[in-house]
Write a protein that holds these residues in place. Structure first.
Motif, PDB file in Angstrom:
ATOM      1  N   LEU A  22       0.825  -1.203   0.000  1.00 47.13           N
ATOM      2  CA  LEU A  22       0.000   0.000   0.000  1.00 47.13           C
ATOM      3  C   LEU A  22       0.863   1.259   0.000  1.00 47.13           C
ATOM      4  O   LEU A  22       0.554   2.245  -0.691  1.00 47.13           O
ATOM      5  CB  LEU A  22      -0.931  -0.008   1.212  1.00 47.13           C
ATOM      6  N   PHE A  23       1.955   1.236   0.757  1.00 52.72           N
ATOM      7  CA  PHE A  23       2.885   2.367   0.746  1.00 52.72           C
ATOM      8  C   PHE A  23       3.501   2.535  -0.637  1.00 52.72           C
ATOM      9  O   PHE A  23       3.656   3.655  -1.138  1.00 52.72           O
ATOM     10  CB  PHE A  23       3.984   2.171   1.781  1.00 52.72           C
ATOM     11  N   ALA A  24       3.859   1.416  -1.264  1.00 50.99           N
ATOM     12  CA  ALA A  24       4.455   1.463  -2.597  1.00 50.99           C
ATOM     13  C   ALA A  24       3.466   2.018  -3.617  1.00 50.99           C
ATOM     14  O   ALA A  24       3.841   2.784  -4.517  1.00 50.99           O
ATOM     15  CB  ALA A  24       4.922   0.068  -3.009  1.00 50.99           C
ATOM     16  N   LEU A  25       2.207   1.632  -3.488  1.00 49.49           N
ATOM     17  CA  LEU A  25       1.183   2.141  -4.397  1.00 49.49           C
ATOM     18  C   LEU A  25       1.009   3.652  -4.246  1.00 49.49           C
ATOM     19  O   LEU A  25       0.810   4.365  -5.236  1.00 49.49           O
ATOM     20  CB  LEU A  25      -0.146   1.437  -4.141  1.00 49.49           C
ATOM     21  N   GLU A  26       1.070   4.144  -3.019  1.00 54.94           N
ATOM     22  CA  GLU A  26       0.947   5.584  -2.807  1.00 54.94           C
ATOM     23  C   GLU A  26       2.097   6.328  -3.474  1.00 54.94           C
ATOM     24  O   GLU A  26       1.889   7.357  -4.136  1.00 54.94           O
ATOM     25  CB  GLU A  26       0.918   5.905  -1.320  1.00 54.94           C
ATOM     26  N   GLY A  59      -5.075   4.400 -15.933  1.00 55.28           N
ATOM     27  CA  GLY A  59      -5.751   3.116 -16.033  1.00 55.28           C
ATOM     28  C   GLY A  59      -4.967   1.955 -15.436  1.00 55.28           C
ATOM     29  O   GLY A  59      -5.513   1.182 -14.629  1.00 55.28           O
ATOM     30  N   PRO A  60      -3.695   1.796 -15.776  1.00 55.02           N
ATOM     31  CA  PRO A  60      -2.917   0.680 -15.211  1.00 55.02           C
ATOM     32  C   PRO A  60      -2.809   0.711 -13.696  1.00 55.02           C
ATOM     33  O   PRO A  60      -2.726  -0.344 -13.060  1.00 55.02           O
ATOM     34  CB  PRO A  60      -1.537   0.864 -15.870  1.00 55.02           C
ATOM     35  N   PHE A  61      -2.812   1.909 -13.102  1.00 55.59           N
ATOM     36  CA  PHE A  61      -2.736   1.985 -11.644  1.00 55.59           C
ATOM     37  C   PHE A  61      -3.964   1.360 -11.006  1.00 55.59           C
ATOM     38  O   PHE A  61      -3.871   0.679  -9.984  1.00 55.59           O
ATOM     39  CB  PHE A  61      -2.603   3.439 -11.179  1.00 55.59           C
ATOM     40  N   LEU A  62      -5.119   1.585 -11.598  1.00 60.39           N
ATOM     41  CA  LEU A  62      -6.354   1.020 -11.068  1.00 60.39           C
ATOM     42  C   LEU A  62      -6.289  -0.508 -11.076  1.00 60.39           C
ATOM     43  O   LEU A  62      -6.760  -1.161 -10.146  1.00 60.39           O
ATOM     44  CB  LEU A  62      -7.539   1.511 -11.891  1.00 60.39           C
ATOM     45  N   LEU A 102      -8.595   8.252  -8.203  1.00 60.71           N
ATOM     46  CA  LEU A 102      -7.549   7.314  -7.808  1.00 60.71           C
ATOM     47  C   LEU A 102      -7.143   7.526  -6.355  1.00 60.71           C
ATOM     48  O   LEU A 102      -6.971   6.558  -5.602  1.00 60.71           O
ATOM     49  CB  LEU A 102      -6.327   7.470  -8.714  1.00 60.71           C
ATOM     50  N   LYS A 103      -6.997   8.776  -5.948  1.00 63.50           N
ATOM     51  CA  LYS A 103      -6.596   9.053  -4.568  1.00 63.50           C
ATOM     52  C   LYS A 103      -7.681   8.633  -3.576  1.00 63.50           C
ATOM     53  O   LYS A 103      -7.373   8.047  -2.527  1.00 63.50           O
ATOM     54  CB  LYS A 103      -6.261  10.534  -4.403  1.00 63.50           C
ATOM     55  N   ASP A 104      -8.929   8.924  -3.919  1.00 68.42           N
ATOM     56  CA  ASP A 104     -10.031   8.525  -3.038  1.00 68.42           C
ATOM     57  C   ASP A 104     -10.123   7.002  -2.933  1.00 68.42           C
ATOM     58  O   ASP A 104     -10.354   6.458  -1.846  1.00 68.42           O
ATOM     59  CB  ASP A 104     -11.355   9.085  -3.556  1.00 68.42           C
ATOM     60  N   THR A 105      -9.948   6.333  -4.060  1.00 64.95           N
ATOM     61  CA  THR A 105     -10.055   4.869  -4.071  1.00 64.95           C
ATOM     62  C   THR A 105      -8.892   4.235  -3.326  1.00 64.95           C
ATOM     63  O   THR A 105      -9.086   3.262  -2.578  1.00 64.95           O
ATOM     64  CB  THR A 105     -10.107   4.342  -5.513  1.00 64.95           C
ATOM     65  N   LEU A 106      -7.700   4.771  -3.506  1.00 65.00           N
ATOM     66  CA  LEU A 106      -6.544   4.262  -2.772  1.00 65.00           C
ATOM     67  C   LEU A 106      -6.773   4.411  -1.269  1.00 65.00           C
ATOM     68  O   LEU A 106      -6.484   3.490  -0.496  1.00 65.00           O
ATOM     69  CB  LEU A 106      -5.278   5.000  -3.188  1.00 65.00           C
TER      70      LEU A 106
END
Length: 236
Positions: free
Chosen positions: A22-26, A84-87, A200-204
């Motif tokens: 999760l940290f890496a995704l942020e 898109g790929p991030f999602l 993306l930020k809200d979903t993360l």
């Protein structure tokens, strides 16, 4: 003055991979948005240079063509291929975490049925398995759960149809249309799904909160199981 020494014996390493992912995704999302800003700035400069080089004015058809191409790049190509790929990656982290915790509970309970034995899409399987098989709370907020399920609709549209709305089923089309109406950061352009930064930020944030709560609940449950069995309880 010496730096404090980290005592790894006081750390709880259970499911730490989920937190690290999760940290890496942020960090990844921050890099994506920075790349988008850089790319947008570059394209704007290139467009101005082309207009200056060709000595174009708003009276020239080529000037409007240049503006249309710039808008297409900024509003369609860049957000589509960068966000898109991030999602898809975010969904993969969520799904793998839910499955991993389900398997841990299955093993500790000695249950023969696995989450993969349940039929349906991932969310149907996960909800049924946690509720009916291992009797463990997958989520505590029904509204958040519905929002996560909606996020999965977009993921499937991007992963399986390249974001092309005409290639998804009618149910998915309606779900995407509903998201557009809610103005949450999802729109469509040229027949494709377009994702905005805020979505993306809200979903993360939603996924992080959901998984953190799930991990916390698992650790509390695991501590109880260990204490009941007379086994040492990890710190944390």
């Amino acid at each position: 003055m010496d730096s404090p020494t980290l005592d790894y014996r006081t750390l709880d390493f259970r499911l730490i991979e989920i937190e690290l992912e999760l940290f890496a995704l942020e960090d990844h999302l921050n890099l994506i948005e920075q790349q988008i800003r850089n790319k947008e700035a570059f394209e704007k400069i290139k467009s101005r240079q082309n207009i200056k080089k060709l000595n174009l004015t708003p009276e020239d058809p080529e000037w409007y063509a240049e503006q249309q191409e710039l808008d297409y790049i900024l509003e369609f190509l860049i957000p589509r291929f960068f966000r898109g790929p991030f999602l898809v990656s975010l969904y993969a982290v969520y799904e793998s975490a839910v499955i991993e915790i389900a398997k841990l509970i299955q093993k500790k309970r000695g249950t023969s049925i696995s989450i993969n034995d349940i039929k349906g899409d991932f969310f149907e399987r996960a909800n049924k398995y946690y509720k009916d098989v291992i009797d463990f709370p997958l989520y505590s907020d029904d509204e958040a759960w519905q929002r996560i399920k909606m996020f999965s609709v977009l993921r499937h549209a991007i992963a399986h149809a390249n974001g092309r709305i005409e290639m998804v089923n009618d149910k998915t089309k309606q779900s995407i249309a509903n998201l557009e109406k809610k103005k949450v950061g999802v729109s469509s352009m040229s027949g494709f799904v377009i994702i905005e930064e805020r979505f993306l930020k809200d979903t993360l944030g939603l996924i992080r909160e959901s998984l953190n709560n799930l991990v916390k609940q698992y650790k509390m449950w695991d501590n109880q199981q260990r204490a009941h069995a007379g086994k040492p309880v990890p710190p944390g």
